[in-house]
Design a protein around this motif. Structure first.
Motif, PDB file in Angstrom:
ATOM      1  N   TYR A 100      17.880  32.780 -36.358  1.00  0.00           N
ATOM      2  CA  TYR A 100      18.188  31.581 -36.210  1.00  0.00           C
ATOM      3  C   TYR A 100      19.531  30.864 -36.223  1.00  0.00           C
ATOM      4  CZ  TYR A 100      13.210  31.975 -37.809  1.00  0.00           C
ATOM      5  OH  TYR A 100      12.155  32.443 -37.788  1.00  0.00           O
ATOM      6  N   SER A 145      21.429  29.375 -32.987  1.00  0.00           N
ATOM      7  CA  SER A 145      21.962  28.052 -32.960  1.00  0.00           C
ATOM      8  C   SER A 145      23.602  28.074 -32.507  1.00  0.00           C
ATOM      9  CB  SER A 145      21.894  27.483 -34.389  1.00  0.00           C
ATOM     10  OG  SER A 145      20.496  27.383 -34.916  1.00  0.00           O
ATOM     11  N   GLU A 146      24.207  28.864 -32.854  1.00  0.00           N
ATOM     12  CA  GLU A 146      25.576  29.235 -32.195  1.00  0.00           C
ATOM     13  C   GLU A 146      25.596  29.369 -30.850  1.00  0.00           C
ATOM     14  OE1 GLU A 146      27.416  32.514 -34.103  1.00  0.00           O
ATOM     15  OE2 GLU A 146      27.420  31.602 -36.243  1.00  0.00           O
ATOM     16  N   VAL A 150      12.760  27.928 -36.536  1.00  0.00           N
ATOM     17  CA  VAL A 150      14.183  27.214 -36.036  1.00  0.00           C
ATOM     18  C   VAL A 150      14.154  25.689 -36.037  1.00  0.00           C
ATOM     19  CG1 VAL A 150      13.864  26.884 -33.322  1.00  0.00           C
ATOM     20  CG2 VAL A 150      16.121  27.380 -34.481  1.00  0.00           C
ATOM     21  N   THR A 176      17.569  24.606 -39.624  1.00  0.00           N
ATOM     22  CA  THR A 176      17.407  23.907 -38.592  1.00  0.00           C
ATOM     23  C   THR A 176      18.394  22.876 -38.449  1.00  0.00           C
ATOM     24  OG1 THR A 176      14.922  23.841 -39.152  1.00  0.00           O
ATOM     25  CG2 THR A 176      15.668  21.891 -37.922  1.00  0.00           C
ATOM     26  N   PHE A 216      20.778  24.247 -35.964  1.00  0.00           N
ATOM     27  CA  PHE A 216      20.493  24.277 -34.621  1.00  0.00           C
ATOM     28  C   PHE A 216      20.244  22.586 -34.045  1.00  0.00           C
ATOM     29  CE2 PHE A 216      16.418  23.088 -32.049  1.00  0.00           C
ATOM     30  CZ  PHE A 216      16.747  23.930 -30.992  1.00  0.00           C
ATOM     31  N   GLY A 250      23.621  22.027 -33.026  1.00  0.00           N
ATOM     32  CA  GLY A 250      24.029  22.654 -31.637  1.00  0.00           C
ATOM     33  C   GLY A 250      23.386  21.919 -30.676  1.00  0.00           C
TER      34      GLY A 250
END
Length: 351
Positions: free
Chosen positions: A86, A90-91, A109, A115, A118, A121
């Protein structure tokens, strides 16, 4: 991985008439079951046919693409990840400038310790002009019931419907916090078919997996593919089909019902109400609707989702019908994670 190589694989399959015959027969049978089930929805046998047809169609989709995918992995043209990381995903999302897409049943996620990372992001991607589209399974669909059965086959003890709703509540709060410009690029929809695959895309790359029996797809192998490849194009086509399907609904429409109150020929007010459904009727929670009923106007009806051609009468569900009231309370808590008591039922007006 070239188009020529992919075509050669298809030609190799075509030289095996047994496989082709099985695939054609499978499509015919699943199509027949789906057709019968869709046209006889009140029949128990038809419901079973619809379930079987959905499962078979999903299996055929998987069989049709799993062979080429395995071959691509063996040839080293697809990178394999042991699970869905996850934080790493996210990155990647934070670097996107064009597309972020998720296709899954429900996802950790969207409801996990990672979360927040994410969603940060996603905000970054939106600020760069990326379009973010998320497809989750409709919790009220037959496909959700089938996925529940698949997970229970591996002793997974959770409610698919409840997990999807947790995702939706988190995404709804996130959407409410977005600015107008960001919100225009962010959309969540609910599909009601068997997808068989999961997709986590950022720009031209994506992680792809299958929905295994008895366990979560995120805990299994993830294949990193390029969206320009034949495999990526196939998966993107599936995403687009589900996104544009007539039975796919937006998150806002699923969570809030547009109700227009009609008290006379000149008075009509549009409201957004939380709601649940039971045996074909809608039951809403809204203080203004209750207040309008308390005034006892000579005429009080509503129409739904902006369609004035279908008027509905209103009635209150209270302790005089304790069984229905309890069912509605349970459904409301499942959907919104809050208690509700004063339900107003909406039934199509006679005549």
């Amino acid at each position: 991985m070239s188009l020529t190589r992919f075509v050669r694989g298809i030609r190799a399959l075509a030289r095996r008439p047994g496989w082709v015959l099985v695939l054609i027969l499978g499509l015919l049978v699943s199509g027949g079951l789906l057709g019968y089930g869709a046209t006889h929805t009140q029949d128990g046998v038809a419901n079973a046919a619809l379930n079987a047809g959905t499962s078979m169609l999903g299996a055929l989709i998987t069989v049709a693409i799993i062979g080429p995918i395995i071959r691509y992995v063996q040839e080293g043209t697809v990178r394999e990840h042991g699970r869905l990381d996850y934080a790493w995903f996210s990155e990647q999302v934070a670097t996107a400038t064009q597309h972020v897409q998720i296709l899954t049943t429900f996802s950790n996620v969207l409801d996990h310790a990672a979360t927040d990372a994410f969603l940060r992001g996603v905000r970054t991607a939106l600020s760069r002009g990326a379009r973010v589209r998320i497809l989750l399974l409709n919790p009220g669909s037959i496909a959700a019931d089938l996925r529940q059965q698949e997970l229970e086959g591996g002793d997974v003890r959770l409610s698919v419907q409840r997990e999807i709703m947790r995702n939706l509540r988190r995404l709804s709060r996130f959407t409410a916090d977005l600015g107008e410009r960001e919100r225009s690029g962010f959309e969540v929809r609910l599909y009601d078919a068997s997808a068989s695959i999961t997709l986590y895309r950022w720009d031209d790359r994506a992680l792809v997996s299958f929905l295994p029996i008895g366990r979560f797809s995120e805990l299994g192998a993830q294949l990193e593919v390029t969206m320009r490849s034949p495999l990526g194009e196939f998966i993107q086509q599936r995403f687009d089909e589900l996104w544009g399907s007539r039975t796919t609904v937006g998150m806002a429409e699923f969570l809030d019902l547009t109700v227009t109150l009609v008290e006379d020929e000149h008075t009509a007010r549009q409201l957004q109400a939380r709601y649940v459904e039971h045996e074909g009727d809608c039951y809403v929670i809204h203080t203004e609707i209750l207040a309008a009923m308390a005034r006892r106007p000579a005429r009080l009806q509503v129409f739904l989702r902006g369609d004035p051609s279908r008027l509905h009468d209103l009635f209150i569900v209270d302790s005089q019908d304790p069984e229905l009231h309890q069912l509605l309370q349970l459904a409301f808590v499942e959907k919104y994670d809050v208690q509700a008591h004063a339900f107003v039922g909406l039934r199509p007006a006679s005549g």
